[in-house]
Enzyme design. Structure first.
Site: not given
Ligand code: NAD
Length: 499
Positions: A194, A270, A304, A400
């Protein structure tokens, strides 16, 4: 009716055409109820076009396809076959790096050169690295002749889960998608991905290459959609045996809960970070300044592992503030597709306003501003921003931000900076700048962080694990360790009757 395509500016006089359907069974199909997503250009906020958006029924179709593919064919494909398909996919991504760079610039606002020169090649190497594991799924054997037990042999097998899933965030989506495809497929799983609703286009380009590489239908299905519908349905799906999630800590909790409420699928997370950068007075000063600046400005801080808390030893603190500010404050803002651009937009209006909110609240609390603090004109960008003398309990130290905002503080002793670095809910990444080798090892061992880089920042390599401590999650994306997340271990005990 044929689905429309999306046409993008490739930045070099060409255009790129992308499919807009859900990718299931190697075909691009509309959502069962015609749901769509409006995909925006990150820089202009103008619409790039509409793509199909999966709802729960589409997730069922994709998972059923993935399950069929696994049972009927994929589980019988030899390791060498999986390896060849992954290597072919890596070659095709490498061939099309110009397109991927342009797609990520349009969709995410990522600088063209960042994808072309770094994250794209890293994606390719990640897949090649894991392709090599396809025929190295090794277990161990043990003698089984303890007193009282039957005589025999026991051994372990590492087996694929079957149907697995991945949910990917919008920052660096190409690379993070490849981080999921590579170990999952090498281990022999099928995978439903997804992509992020804010940046789904590189995944659709990948889907085209999945067909060209020759993967059987259903082995890799890619279903863009909203997190609250498609993501939620995938996380709760009863036939998904393992899910890998990269995204925010808040959503990570929901994924874990979804697993608990559905079928206890294996989860790896992650999540977010608030990574410290520690500069000692014995460091190579110019290197430390350059890396600290890169650590919070790369990707507009939407990374991240962004080095968002910078701790500088008091003896070089003033000098650091001056040099750091010089390095960061005048980056050329512009079109992420253009070669001279050093600074691009944030992904969305919401993200920009969120980042400006952190900046405004810090200023209202009287935390001194070193540089930046504003939106770049009327654009979707935010100036590189730094605060100094930031107190330990400030919101910009604890949370963050996911934007180009550094919180700089001074420290005196090693013990003090370790305590302050570890005083965080997160533990994803850390950097230490020192020329004292003993100190480097001592601090690396004491930091509560999934990775520690000495005299650098954010260095990734496919042969090393990447993941978090504490609320930065669990599970690892790189290295042989990642395979533990994509395989389940079986113990086999073979009784050999005594003569
Ligand atoms: P997010 O959690 O809003 O969304 C991430 C993904 O989850 C998207 O595809 C979104 O559609 C999906 N999602 C949202 N709500 C959901 C639900 N209820 N059930 C299932 N899936 C759902 O995060 P974002 O804003 O897209 O990304 C930024 C975040 O990602 C930051 O916190 C960043 O630190 C983190 N990140 C972590 C890593 C790592 O490797 N640790 C890498 C990149 C980004």
């Amino acid at each position: 009716m044929a689905l429309p395509t999306i046409t993008l500016d490739a930045g070099d006089g060409r255009t790129i055409k992308l499919p807009t359907g859900l990718f299931i069974d190697n075909r691009f199909v509309p959502s069962v109820c015609g749901e769509t997503l409006d995909v925006k250009n990150a820089a202009s906020r103008g619409s790039l076009g509409y793509i199909s958006a999966a709802v729960a029924e589409d997730v069922d179709v994709a998972v059923a396809s993935s399950s069929r593919a696994y049972q009927s064919k994929w589980r019988h494909v030899a390791a060498a076959g999986r390896r060849q398909l992954l290597l072919k996919l890596a070659d095709l991504i490498e061939r099309d790096l110009d397109d991927f760079a342009a797609i990520e610039s349009n969709d995410v606002g990522q600088l063209y050169g960042t994808t072309k020169g770094m994250l794209g090649p890293m994606s390719v190497e990640w897949i090649r690295y894991f392709a090599g594991f396809a025929d190295k799924m090794e277990g161990r054997s043990a003698n089984w002749d303890d007193a009282g037990a039957p005589s025999g042999l026991s051994y372990t097998r590492r087996e694929p889960y079957g149907v697995t899933a991945a949910i990917v965030p919008w920052n660096t989506p190409l690379m993070l998608t490849c981080w999921k495809i590579a170990p999952s497929i090498a281990a022999g799983n099928t995978l439903v991905i997804k992509p992020p609703e804010l940046a789904p286009l590189s995944a659709l380009k990948l889907a085209q290459l999945v067909i060209e590489a020759g993967f059987p239908p259903g082995v890799i299905n890619i279903i863009p959609g909203l997190g609250s519908t498609a993501g939620n349905a995938l996380a709760h799906h009863i036939d998904v045996r393992k899910i890998a999630f990269t995204g925010s800590t808040a959503t990570g909790r929901m994924i874990l809960e979804a697993s608990a409420r559905s079928n206890l699928k294996k989860v790896s997370l992650e999540l977010g970070g608030k990574s410290p950068v520690i500069v000692f007075d014995d460091a190579d000063f110019d290197q430390a300044v350059a890396w600290a600046a890169a650590g919070i400005t790369a990707g507009e801080g939407q990374i991240c592992a962004a080095g968002s808390r910078i701790y500088v030893q008091d003896t070089v603190y003033q000098k650091f503030l001056t040099a750091f500010s010089e390095k960061c404050k005048d980056a050329a803002f512009g079109n992420p597709l253009a070669a001279h651009t050093a600074k691009g937009p944030l992904i969305s209006d919401d993200q920009r306003e969120k980042v400006l909110g952190f900046i405004n609240r810090a200023q209202a609390k009287g935390i001194p501003l070193l540089h930046g603090g504003n939106r770049v004109g009327n654009s979707n960008g935010v100036e590189n921003t730094a605060f100094f003398d930031v107190p330990a309990n400030a919101e910009i130290i604890e949370q963050e931000i996911f934007g180009p905002v550094a919180a700089i503080s001074k420290f005196s002793t090693e013990d003090e900076v370790i305590q302050r670095s570890n005083d965080s809910n997160y533990g994803l990444s850390a950097s230490v700048f020192t020329t004292n080798l003993s100190r480097a090892h001592r601090i690396a061992a004491r930091l509560e962080s999934g990775q520690v880089t000495v005299n650098g920042w954010g260095m990734l390599a496919p042969n090393m694990p990447f993941g978090g401590f504490k609320q930065s999650g669990f599970g690892r994306d790189g290295g042989a360790e990642a395979l533990d997340d994509w395989t389940v271990v079986k113990a086999v005990k073979l009784v050999v009757p005594k003569l």
